[in-house]
Design an enzyme around this catalytic site. Sequence first.
Site, PDB file in Angstrom:
ATOM      1  N   ASP A 146     -10.012 -40.950 -11.591  1.00 43.54           N
ATOM      2  CA  ASP A 146     -11.010 -40.397 -10.667  1.00 43.54           C
ATOM      3  C   ASP A 146     -11.215 -41.324  -9.476  1.00 43.54           C
ATOM      4  O   ASP A 146     -11.235 -40.885  -8.321  1.00 43.54           O
ATOM      5  CB  ASP A 146     -12.354 -40.226 -11.394  1.00 43.54           C
ATOM      6  CG  ASP A 146     -12.326 -39.169 -12.477  1.00 43.54           C
ATOM      7  OD1 ASP A 146     -12.653 -38.011 -12.180  1.00 43.54           O
ATOM      8  OD2 ASP A 146     -12.001 -39.515 -13.630  1.00 43.54           O
ATOM      9  N   GLU A 185     -17.040 -35.969  -5.057  1.00 42.88           N
ATOM     10  CA  GLU A 185     -17.674 -36.058  -6.373  1.00 42.88           C
ATOM     11  C   GLU A 185     -17.981 -37.499  -6.744  1.00 42.88           C
ATOM     12  O   GLU A 185     -19.006 -37.790  -7.363  1.00 42.88           O
ATOM     13  CB  GLU A 185     -16.785 -35.435  -7.445  1.00 42.88           C
ATOM     14  CG  GLU A 185     -17.391 -35.520  -8.831  1.00 42.88           C
ATOM     15  CD  GLU A 185     -16.587 -34.801  -9.899  1.00 42.88           C
ATOM     16  OE1 GLU A 185     -17.073 -34.704 -11.028  1.00 42.88           O
ATOM     17  OE2 GLU A 185     -15.470 -34.349  -9.590  1.00 42.88           O
ATOM     18  N   LEU A 203     -10.545 -35.367  -9.003  1.00 43.44           N
ATOM     19  CA  LEU A 203      -9.962 -35.096 -10.320  1.00 43.44           C
ATOM     20  C   LEU A 203     -10.830 -34.037 -11.001  1.00 43.44           C
ATOM     21  O   LEU A 203     -11.886 -34.349 -11.532  1.00 43.44           O
ATOM     22  CB  LEU A 203      -9.895 -36.365 -11.182  1.00 43.44           C
ATOM     23  CG  LEU A 203      -8.888 -36.380 -12.339  1.00 43.44           C
ATOM     24  CD1 LEU A 203      -8.757 -37.795 -12.915  1.00 43.44           C
ATOM     25  CD2 LEU A 203      -9.256 -35.415 -13.465  1.00 43.44           C
ATOM     26  N   ASP A 204     -10.370 -32.814 -10.934  1.00 46.62           N
ATOM     27  CA  ASP A 204     -11.081 -31.724 -11.593  1.00 46.62           C
ATOM     28  C   ASP A 204     -10.586 -31.629 -13.035  1.00 46.62           C
ATOM     29  O   ASP A 204      -9.398 -31.745 -13.292  1.00 46.62           O
ATOM     30  CB  ASP A 204     -10.811 -30.416 -10.856  1.00 46.62           C
ATOM     31  CG  ASP A 204     -11.698 -29.278 -11.340  1.00 46.62           C
ATOM     32  OD1 ASP A 204     -12.892 -29.524 -11.585  1.00 46.62           O
ATOM     33  OD2 ASP A 204     -11.191 -28.155 -11.463  1.00 46.62           O
ATOM     34  N   THR A 252     -11.958 -33.638 -15.696  1.00 50.75           N
ATOM     35  CA  THR A 252     -11.841 -35.007 -16.208  1.00 50.75           C
ATOM     36  C   THR A 252     -11.882 -35.041 -17.735  1.00 50.75           C
ATOM     37  O   THR A 252     -11.158 -35.828 -18.362  1.00 50.75           O
ATOM     38  CB  THR A 252     -12.958 -35.896 -15.633  1.00 50.75           C
ATOM     39  OG1 THR A 252     -12.844 -35.924 -14.203  1.00 50.75           O
ATOM     40  CG2 THR A 252     -12.845 -37.322 -16.151  1.00 50.75           C
ATOM     41  N   SER A 308     -15.295 -21.418 -18.900  1.00 49.40           N
ATOM     42  CA  SER A 308     -15.206 -22.824 -19.270  1.00 49.40           C
ATOM     43  C   SER A 308     -15.116 -22.975 -20.782  1.00 49.40           C
ATOM     44  O   SER A 308     -15.743 -22.223 -21.534  1.00 49.40           O
ATOM     45  CB  SER A 308     -16.430 -23.592 -18.758  1.00 49.40           C
ATOM     46  OG  SER A 308     -16.455 -23.592 -17.352  1.00 49.40           O
ATOM     47  N   HIS A 314     -18.419 -23.266 -22.443  1.00 50.94           N
ATOM     48  CA  HIS A 314     -19.352 -22.146 -22.357  1.00 50.94           C
ATOM     49  C   HIS A 314     -18.776 -20.869 -22.962  1.00 50.94           C
ATOM     50  O   HIS A 314     -19.380 -19.803 -22.820  1.00 50.94           O
ATOM     51  CB  HIS A 314     -19.715 -21.860 -20.899  1.00 50.94           C
ATOM     52  CG  HIS A 314     -20.277 -23.040 -20.183  1.00 50.94           C
ATOM     53  ND1 HIS A 314     -20.120 -23.232 -18.831  1.00 50.94           N
ATOM     54  CD2 HIS A 314     -20.986 -24.102 -20.631  1.00 50.94           C
ATOM     55  CE1 HIS A 314     -20.707 -24.352 -18.465  1.00 50.94           C
ATOM     56  NE2 HIS A 314     -21.239 -24.901 -19.544  1.00 50.94           N
ATOM     57  N   GLY A 359     -11.502 -26.868 -16.035  1.00 52.28           N
ATOM     58  CA  GLY A 359     -11.279 -27.053 -14.605  1.00 52.28           C
ATOM     59  C   GLY A 359     -11.470 -25.795 -13.786  1.00 52.28           C
ATOM     60  O   GLY A 359     -10.839 -24.768 -14.042  1.00 52.28           O
ATOM     61  N   LYS A 415      -8.980 -22.329 -13.169  1.00 53.17           N
ATOM     62  CA  LYS A 415      -9.480 -20.969 -13.407  1.00 53.17           C
ATOM     63  C   LYS A 415      -9.249 -20.073 -12.193  1.00 53.17           C
ATOM     64  O   LYS A 415      -8.936 -18.888 -12.341  1.00 53.17           O
ATOM     65  CB  LYS A 415     -10.964 -21.021 -13.776  1.00 53.17           C
ATOM     66  CG  LYS A 415     -11.253 -21.776 -15.068  1.00 53.17           C
ATOM     67  CD  LYS A 415     -12.731 -21.676 -15.426  1.00 53.17           C
ATOM     68  CE  LYS A 415     -13.096 -22.624 -16.549  1.00 53.17           C
ATOM     69  NZ  LYS A 415     -13.335 -23.999 -16.079  1.00 53.17           N
ATOM     70  N   ASP A 464     -16.456 -28.570  -7.038  1.00 54.74           N
ATOM     71  CA  ASP A 464     -15.650 -27.919  -8.070  1.00 54.74           C
ATOM     72  C   ASP A 464     -15.152 -26.548  -7.621  1.00 54.74           C
ATOM     73  O   ASP A 464     -14.100 -26.094  -8.085  1.00 54.74           O
ATOM     74  CB  ASP A 464     -16.459 -27.740  -9.357  1.00 54.74           C
ATOM     75  CG  ASP A 464     -16.738 -29.047 -10.081  1.00 54.74           C
ATOM     76  OD1 ASP A 464     -15.824 -29.879 -10.151  1.00 54.74           O
ATOM     77  OD2 ASP A 464     -17.863 -29.234 -10.560  1.00 54.74           O
TER      78      ASP A 464
END
Length: 358
Positions: free
Chosen positions: A110, A133, A175-176, A178, A241, A244, A267, A271, A299
């Site tokens: 990152d 970020e 860095l999406d 992580t 996600s 989720h 990420g 998506k 993001d």
Amino acid sequence: MAPMGIRLSPLGMAVFCLLGLGVLYHLYSGFLAGRFAFFMLSEPAAGGPETPHGSAPGGAVDLRELLAVSVLAAVRGGEEVKRVREGNVLNAKAKGKTREGAEEQLTTGDLLSNRRMFYLLKGAFPAVQINSEERVDTADQETVSWDHSIPEDIKQKIQPKEVPAESVTVWIDPLDATQEYTEDLRQYVTTMVCVAVNGKPVIGVIHKPFSSYTAWAMVDGGSNVKARSSYNEKTPRIIVSRSHAGKVEQVARQTFGNKTVIIPAGGAGYKVLALLDVPEKNQEKADVYIHVTYIKKWDICAGNAVLRALGGHMTTLTGEEISYTGSDGNEGGLIASINMNHKALIEKLPDLEKTSHK
């Protein structure tokens, strides 16, 4: 007796005029010389130095150049991400917790990616605001220069377009995914750059470091990626996600039907790519991307720009456009689609919005 007068000879008049001209020259010669020097410096001679790339007279920036630098920044950042992961020197640590209570990870990947991306963009466009970020350590500056080259595919598809520098905000995600990066789930990892003009996303770059694939697009310009052209409405595929998936699955099946396929993934960049025609073996395909909780703008900005450029949509769960100014977070969740009736999708999701602020 008649009044007496003073008569000047022609020689006296000439001397008087010369003295007056001398005084005027003394007063204004410095001023005129300064204006002449300013003019010469402002208008370079043929073959002399030109206006620097990335900045135009009046504080404008060329979006085509900014796209080229954004692509380069995403790739350079991705090189750092890949190098750290393959060297297994992540030095992962928790940097805080999400609103759901999950730990947010921070790695060397990152930090090094962020440094490379930030200073490349800042060096090329010093007048542009950049939001990242990760925090930029001013004591650890790096000189990363841009050679002013524009890739041929961008030259062919994008025309130069200048906008005021003060209207531009750049959002970078070095860095999406992580969490997935620390778990060595490399397919989900991306580096992203987004350019917003007056809060609207107009340039998006999504780069996959471990396959070297890069998607880019510019609103009212062009892109190197296309939307998927076919969907199965009877068995829609919803990408969500990983953290989720359980929260979304039950409601998604109620609104889209029992045959709905739920795809847990990591990420936001990954998506969004799932909605597009991406030539990647390990890239899953989806019809709709749904996120039901708070999410940071770095993001989602790049994906939003790419979808907008291709005629797609990314909005909050209530259909509001997301502004990329002000705070760095989006409170209203999101739903993203392309080549679908986005308004009809939103109308099917009244229950999901209630969970987006938790």
